[in-house]
Each structure stands twice: as structure tokens, then as C-alpha cells.
Design a protein around this motif. Structure first.
Motif, short mmCIF file in Angstrom:
data_model
loop_
_atom_site.label_atom_id
_atom_site.label_comp_id
_atom_site.label_asym_id
_atom_site.label_seq_id
_atom_site.Cartn_x
_atom_site.Cartn_y
_atom_site.Cartn_z
N ASP A 102 0.83 -1.20 0.00
CA ASP A 102 0.00 0.00 0.00
C ASP A 102 0.86 1.26 0.00
O ASP A 102 0.56 2.23 -0.70
CB ASP A 102 -0.93 0.02 1.22
CG ASP A 102 -2.01 -1.04 1.13
OD1 ASP A 102 -2.23 -1.61 0.04
OD2 ASP A 102 -2.64 -1.33 2.17
N PHE A 103 1.93 1.24 0.78
CA PHE A 103 2.82 2.40 0.85
C PHE A 103 3.53 2.62 -0.48
O PHE A 103 3.64 3.75 -0.95
CB PHE A 103 3.84 2.23 1.97
CG PHE A 103 4.75 3.41 2.14
CD1 PHE A 103 4.26 4.62 2.60
CD2 PHE A 103 6.09 3.32 1.84
CE1 PHE A 103 5.09 5.72 2.74
CE2 PHE A 103 6.93 4.40 1.98
CZ PHE A 103 6.43 5.61 2.43
N GLU A 108 3.92 5.72 -5.54
CA GLU A 108 3.77 5.77 -6.99
C GLU A 108 2.74 6.82 -7.39
O GLU A 108 2.97 7.60 -8.31
CB GLU A 108 3.36 4.39 -7.53
CG GLU A 108 3.25 4.32 -9.03
CD GLU A 108 4.57 4.58 -9.74
OE1 GLU A 108 4.52 5.11 -10.86
OE2 GLU A 108 5.64 4.28 -9.18
N ARG A 109 1.60 6.86 -6.66
CA ARG A 109 0.59 7.88 -6.95
C ARG A 109 1.15 9.28 -6.70
O ARG A 109 0.87 10.22 -7.45
CB ARG A 109 -0.66 7.66 -6.10
CG ARG A 109 -1.50 6.48 -6.52
CD ARG A 109 -2.86 6.46 -5.85
NE ARG A 109 -2.83 6.63 -4.42
CZ ARG A 109 -2.71 5.65 -3.52
NH1 ARG A 109 -2.60 4.40 -3.93
NH2 ARG A 109 -2.72 5.91 -2.23
N LYS A 114 3.09 14.41 -8.91
CA LYS A 114 4.16 15.40 -9.06
C LYS A 114 4.52 15.56 -10.53
O LYS A 114 4.68 16.69 -11.02
CB LYS A 114 5.39 14.97 -8.27
CG LYS A 114 6.53 15.94 -8.35
CD LYS A 114 7.74 15.44 -7.60
CE LYS A 114 8.91 16.37 -7.84
NZ LYS A 114 10.18 15.74 -7.69
N ASP A 115 4.62 14.44 -11.25
CA ASP A 115 4.93 14.50 -12.68
C ASP A 115 3.85 15.27 -13.44
O ASP A 115 4.15 16.09 -14.30
CB ASP A 115 5.08 13.10 -13.27
CG ASP A 115 6.34 12.39 -12.81
OD1 ASP A 115 7.21 13.07 -12.23
OD2 ASP A 115 6.44 11.17 -13.03
N LYS A 116 2.59 14.99 -13.09
CA LYS A 116 1.48 15.68 -13.76
C LYS A 116 1.53 17.17 -13.47
O LYS A 116 1.34 18.00 -14.38
CB LYS A 116 0.14 15.11 -13.33
CG LYS A 116 -1.02 15.76 -14.06
CD LYS A 116 -2.32 15.08 -13.75
CE LYS A 116 -3.53 15.67 -14.42
NZ LYS A 116 -3.42 16.82 -15.21
#
Length: 136
Positions: A102-103, A108-109, A114-116
Motif C-alpha cells: 500500500d505504501f 507511486e501515486r 508530481k509529474d502531472k
């Protein structure tokens, strides 16, 4: 087929690097050296990277071999003979593994967000540059 001990030791979902590292650790220092030599033969940066990793992780000069360290880890995950404790331990390991997954999914999310945000900022800056007054 994966046993409970292997699942507890290596986890169920891992990346290729962790799986390869575990596989080489199970075979001992000789496997690491063979992989490094093959890396130098086929593509020298791979061999150099393996050498640096072996030195950095103390696999090259440690007194205990990788196989013994791995075997010691496997021994610590064996059944104790107490069914209640073994069930508790298995449940705790499973829960910790789920929390780790989960972490990792959360991280990853976070990276994707951040990339978006960075991409959106780039596109906004680009649009402002293109919509600015045209000088002649």
C-alpha cells in the motif's frame, strides 16, 4: 510453487532487481562474482556496476557469505512448533507485506501527481510564451 517461508522472506511482489539479488544471494559469493565477470565480458559498464554494488553492499569483503546470510534469514522464518504463535507471525508478516505494498502504491501515486503537476506547469508556461505579444 512458493512456500510460506519464501513468501515471508522474499515477499510476493518484488521488482526484478530484488528477485535477482535474492537469487544470487541464495547461490553465494561465487554467483555474484560470476555475474560480475559475465557483465564485464558482455558489456563492461554492467560488470563495473555489479562490482561497485558488491563493494557498496559489503558482499565482496564480508566475513559471512551471502548464502549464509540468506540461510540465517530463512532459519528465522521457520515454524516454532507453537501453532498459535506461528499463525500470529504469519498474519503479522502478511499484514506488514500488505502495508508495504500500500505504501509503495501511495508513493507511486505521489510521483505521478508530481509529474502531472510539473507537466501542467510546463504546458502553462509554454502557452503563455506562445500567447504573448508578437513583436515585429
Amino acid at each position: 510453487m512458493t512456500t510460506m517461508t519464501e513468501t515471508a522472506t522474499y515477499g510476493t511482489r518484488q521488482n526484478w532487481f530484488t528477485k535477482t539479488e535474492g537469487w544470487l544471494d541464495d547461490r553465494g559469493k561465487g554467483a555474484w562474482i560470476a555475474a560480475m565477470v559475465l557483465g564485464f565480458i558482455f558489456f563492461w559498464p554492467v560488470g563495473l556496476a555489479l562490482l561497485m554494488y558488491m563493494i557498496w553492499s559489503k558482499r565482496m569483503f564480508s566475513g559471512t557469505s551471502c548464502a549464509r546470510r540468506s540461510k540465517r534469514t530463512m532459519m528465522s522464518n521457520r515454524n516454532t512448533g507453537n501453532a498459535a504463535f506461528d499463525a500470529y507471525k504469519a498474519d503479522t508478516l502478511r499484514r506488514l507485506e500488505e502495508e508495504q505494498n500500500d505504501f509503495e502504491a501511495f508513493l507511486e501515486r505521489l510521483r505521478e501527481a508530481k509529474d502531472k503537476a510539473e507537466f501542467d506547469q510546463f504546458m502553462n508556461d509554454r502557452a503563455r510564451r506562445n500567447d504573448g505579444p508578437a513583436e515585429a
